[in-house]
Scaffold this motif. Structure first.
Motif, PDB file in Angstrom:
ATOM      1  N   UNK A  75       0.848  -1.225   0.126  1.00 47.21           N
ATOM      2  CA  UNK A  75       0.057   0.034   0.227  1.00 47.21           C
ATOM      3  C   UNK A  75       0.833   1.295   0.006  1.00 47.21           C
ATOM      4  N   UNK A  76       2.123   1.219   0.838  1.00 46.80           N
ATOM      5  CA  UNK A  76       2.724   2.324   0.940  1.00 46.80           C
ATOM      6  C   UNK A  76       3.459   2.596  -0.528  1.00 46.80           C
ATOM      7  N   UNK A  77       3.835   1.609  -1.151  1.00 42.55           N
ATOM      8  CA  UNK A  77       4.625   1.623  -2.401  1.00 42.55           C
ATOM      9  C   UNK A  77       3.568   2.302  -3.507  1.00 42.55           C
ATOM     10  N   UNK A  78       2.594   1.839  -3.296  1.00 37.69           N
ATOM     11  CA  UNK A  78       1.479   2.185  -4.429  1.00 37.69           C
ATOM     12  C   UNK A  78       1.326   3.837  -4.174  1.00 37.69           C
ATOM     13  N   UNK A  79       1.001   4.221  -2.912  1.00 33.33           N
ATOM     14  CA  UNK A  79       0.730   5.646  -2.526  1.00 33.33           C
ATOM     15  C   UNK A  79       2.101   6.546  -2.883  1.00 33.33           C
ATOM     16  N   UNK A  80       3.329   5.892  -2.779  1.00 27.50           N
ATOM     17  CA  UNK A  80       4.407   6.620  -3.151  1.00 27.50           C
ATOM     18  C   UNK A  80       4.789   6.897  -4.449  1.00 27.50           C
ATOM     19  N   UNK A  81       4.523   5.809  -5.327  1.00 32.24           N
ATOM     20  CA  UNK A  81       4.447   6.030  -6.781  1.00 32.24           C
ATOM     21  C   UNK A  81       3.528   6.632  -7.442  1.00 32.24           C
ATOM     22  N   UNK A  82       2.653   7.417  -6.612  1.00 31.59           N
ATOM     23  CA  UNK A  82       1.680   8.144  -7.209  1.00 31.59           C
ATOM     24  C   UNK A  82       2.202   9.636  -7.119  1.00 31.59           C
ATOM     25  N   UNK A  83       3.286   9.798  -6.567  1.00 29.59           N
ATOM     26  CA  UNK A  83       3.858  11.252  -6.680  1.00 29.59           C
ATOM     27  C   UNK A  83       5.222  11.230  -7.187  1.00 29.59           C
ATOM     28  N   UNK A  84       6.023  10.067  -7.526  1.00 24.63           N
ATOM     29  CA  UNK A  84       7.073  10.142  -7.975  1.00 24.63           C
ATOM     30  C   UNK A  84       7.668   8.700  -8.713  1.00 24.63           C
ATOM     31  N   UNK A  85       8.515   8.978  -9.847  1.00 22.10           N
ATOM     32  CA  UNK A  85       8.906   7.796 -10.466  1.00 22.10           C
ATOM     33  C   UNK A  85       9.963   6.876  -9.825  1.00 22.10           C
ATOM     34  N   UNK A  86      10.433   7.342  -8.604  1.00 25.10           N
ATOM     35  CA  UNK A  86      11.377   6.369  -7.875  1.00 25.10           C
ATOM     36  C   UNK A  86      11.075   6.702  -6.492  1.00 25.10           C
ATOM     37  N   UNK A  87      11.075   5.617  -5.714  1.00 31.36           N
ATOM     38  CA  UNK A  87      10.696   5.416  -4.039  1.00 31.36           C
ATOM     39  C   UNK A  87      11.773   4.951  -3.299  1.00 31.36           C
ATOM     40  N   UNK A  88      12.134   5.384  -2.427  1.00 31.96           N
ATOM     41  CA  UNK A  88      13.140   5.020  -1.266  1.00 31.96           C
ATOM     42  C   UNK A  88      12.485   4.263  -0.003  1.00 31.96           C
TER      43      UNK A  88
END
Length: 398
Positions: free
Chosen positions: A210-223
């Motif tokens: 769920x957190x990954x889906x949320x973060x990828x909604x704002x940026x093309x790379x996630x940390x």
């Protein structure tokens, strides 16, 4: 003759509204005995607008009416200044609506704070406050920032970075890669956003997805990085440049969640115009820290500022394990919310005086860059012909 300062705010960023608040706080605090001040609003589609009413926060409560009353402008360099030229120009009447000597970017987030606006100001040849293009870009990208600070010997948490393409092709493999690096819980965040937008705490596989889906909604790379147990967050601002930099007092933000989120920063306590923005955050100021830790935080804040080549004012945010005393730099905000004026006021430096210092530093950097060579005389263009391409088209063989 007064110096004319153009305060830039807004922009195509998820932190657009926060930038309006920070920008207008700076606009109001600039000393009118020293400066003429122009508000320059950047819309969400990256258009520039100005008008006297754009210095009033109430104007933005009806954005449509605000823009209808404003003048759209282009930035045109002219004799060391930048003109605000009405667009489209009028056949009759005044088209140059103002001119400024120095720019004050008070913008947050991607497409503005990340060096984009600074690059434009560099090309215009006008002095501007704060970090330059390179330090702005490095500070915005959390992974690049970690790499630079690790090289400089500044403590940072390890992290894994996943691209949107990599994750979407095989989400299970992406999660497994994270789990192979760190035990739960972990923190998931977009690589290049601020204001705690898109950041989540994940304690298991379902929460991670769920957190990954949320973060990828704002940026093309996630940390993704390990969550710090017994967490205390500490912030410290730095003012200056490579030659001279000083740290402010430290603050400890008070959060109602596992991590300090957007609502903690901007929504829970913004009950008046005076307290809006980051200055409305619940905090302990100065932070009540163990003996020696305040000095350690201040030392690391200045070290971080210098390692990234920063100038102006920035805020460095730290993570601290209360039980072990371990301390890590979490991130740097190259244009902090509210310009972190409250940290400097607590140190005895009024907001207006801090802005004076930012403007002084901008002119210093301009003088230093003017002493560099940006042209190189050569005859490289002599005898060059581009006719070969044309000749190949008409006379060459396939």
């Amino acid at each position: 003759m007064k110096t004319t300062v153009a305060v830039f705010f807004g922009g195509r960023s998820v932190e657009h509204e926060v930038s309006i608040i920070s920008g207008l706080q700076a606009y109001a605090a600039l000393d009118r005995a020293k400066y003429d001040v122009l508000p320059v609003y950047i819309s969400k589609d990256s258009r520039f607008y100005t008008g006297e009413h754009m210095g009033d926060i109430d104007s933005y409560k009806d954005m449509k009416a605000c823009l209808e009353k404003a003048a759209r402008v282009l930035l045109v360099p002219e004799d060391g200044r930048v003109l605000l030229v009405r667009y489209p120009m009028k056949k009759f009447g005044r088209s140059v609506l103002g001119a400024f000597d120095v720019a004050m970017p008070v913008v947050h987030g991607t497409n503005v704070e990340d060096g984009t606006l600074m690059g434009l100001l560099e090309m215009l040849g006008v002095p501007y406050t704060g970090c330059d293009l390179t330090s702005s870009a490095a500070g915005m990208d959390k992974y690049l920032m970690k790499a630079a600070l690790k090289q400089a010997g500044v403590p940072v948490l390890d992290a894994a970075v996943l691209s949107a393409r990599e994750y979407m092709l095989d989400p299970a493999a992406g999660c497994a890669r994270v789990e192979g690096r760190f035990p739960y819980p972990v923190i998931v965040k977009p690589v290049n956003l601020g204001s705690s937008v898109g950041i989540s705490y994940a304690g298991d596989r379902a929460a991670l997805e769920e957190a990954m889906d949320n973060a990828f909604g704002f940026a093309s790379r996630v940390l993704v990085e390990p969550a710090v147990p017994n967490l205390r967050e500490i912030n410290c601002a730095v003012l200056g440049d490579a030659d001279e930099a000083e740290a402010s007092v430290c603050e400890e933000p008070v959060t109602s969640h596992e991590i300090l989120d957007f609502s903690d920063k901007y929504l829970n306590n913004a009950d008046s115009a005076k307290s809006a923005g980051m200055s409305s955050l619940k905090r302990r100021l100065p932070a009540e820290l163990p003996e020696g830790m305040t000095e350690r935080v201040q030392e690391l804040a200045v070290q971080t500022f210098r390692a990234l080549g920063c100038a102006g004012v920035a805020r460095v945010d730290f993570l601290n394990n209360r039980e072990t005393g371990e301390l890590w730099v979490n991130e740097i905000n190259t244009i902090p919310g509210s310009l972190a004026f409250y940290l400097w006021e607590a140190a005895g430096l009024p907001f207006a005086a801090m802005l004076d210092r930012l403007i002084e530093l901008s002119f210093k950097r301009k003088r230093e860059r003017e002493a560099l060579t940006f042209t190189y005389a050569s005859n490289i263009l002599d005898g060059v012909s581009l006719g070969g391409a044309k000749g190949a088209k008409h006379g060459g063989k396939a």
